[in-house]
Design an enzyme around this catalytic site. Structure first.
Site, PDB file in Angstrom:
ATOM      1  N   SER A 205       0.825  -1.203   0.000  1.00 37.37           N
ATOM      2  CA  SER A 205       0.000   0.000   0.000  1.00 37.37           C
ATOM      3  C   SER A 205       0.861   1.255   0.000  1.00 37.37           C
ATOM      4  CB  SER A 205      -0.917  -0.004   1.222  1.00 37.37           C
ATOM      5  OG  SER A 205      -0.164   0.218   2.390  1.00 37.37           O
ATOM      6  N   GLY A 206       0.223   2.384  -0.292  1.00 40.83           N
ATOM      7  CA  GLY A 206       0.914   3.659  -0.335  1.00 40.83           C
ATOM      8  C   GLY A 206       1.677   3.995   0.935  1.00 40.83           C
TER       9      GLY A 206
ATOM     10  N   ASP B  85       3.683   3.204  -3.542  1.00 42.07           N
ATOM     11  CA  ASP B  85       3.740   4.239  -4.571  1.00 42.07           C
ATOM     12  C   ASP B  85       5.184   4.505  -4.982  1.00 42.07           C
ATOM     13  OD1 ASP B  85       4.131   5.180  -2.003  1.00 42.07           O
ATOM     14  OD2 ASP B  85       3.281   7.151  -2.400  1.00 42.07           O
TER      15      ASP B  85
ATOM     16  N   HIS C 164       0.187  10.733   3.139  1.00 38.20           N
ATOM     17  CA  HIS C 164       1.188  10.606   2.072  1.00 38.20           C
ATOM     18  C   HIS C 164       0.640  11.140   0.741  1.00 38.20           C
ATOM     19  CE1 HIS C 164      -1.322   7.048   1.760  1.00 38.20           C
ATOM     20  NE2 HIS C 164      -0.887   6.874   0.531  1.00 38.20           N
TER      21      HIS C 164
END
Length: 114
Positions: free
Chosen positions: A2-3, A8, A35
C-alpha cells in the site's frame, strides 16, 4: 504494497525503469492521506510517462477488458504503453524550453566574458 508502506515509491521506481504499462492504484477520495504528496507524485509520473492509471475499480475493469481485446485480436496499437516506451507529448516541449533557456544563459555568459 500500500501507499503508506511505500507501494507508490516502488511503482515510481518501476516507471523510471520503463517496466510498467499501466497501474492499478485505488485511491480513496473520501479520506485524507498523510502521504498525499507521494500519491500526487505517482499521478504526475504516470502522466509524464504516458502510462494508464486506474484509480478506481471501474477504470481497472475497463483497462483489463481493453488489454484482453488488444491481445486476443493482435492489436498492440490499442495499448501502446504495454508494448513500447512512451512519454507525454508535453515532455518534448518542456525539454525544448529548457534547452532554449540554457542556451540563452550560456550565450549571455559568453558575451559578458568577451
Amino acid at each position: 504494497t500500500s501507499g503508506p508502506l511505500g507501494g507508490d515509491a516502488q511503482l515510481a521506481a518501476l516507471l523510471c525503469l520503463e517496466d510498467v504499462g499501466a497501474i492499478i492504484f485505488f485511491m480513496d477520495p473520501l479520506s485524507p492521506h498523510p502521504h498525499q504528496a507521494d500519491i500526487d507524485s505517482l499521478v504526475r509520473l504516470t502522466n509524464v510517462h504516458n502510462i494508464i492509471l486506474c484509480p478506481n475499480p471501474t477504470t481497472a475493469v475497463a483497462m483489463m477488458w481493453m488489454l484482453r481485446h488488444s491481445l486476443e485480436n493482435n492489436k498492440p496499437e490499442m495499448f501502446p504503453s504495454f508494448f513500447e516506451t512512451l512519454e507525454s507529448p508535453a515532455v518534448a516541449d518542456y525539454k525544448a524550453g529548457q534547452k532554449k533557456a540554457l542556451d540563452n544563459v550560456v550565450s549571455s555568459t559568453t558575451e559578458h566574458q568577451l
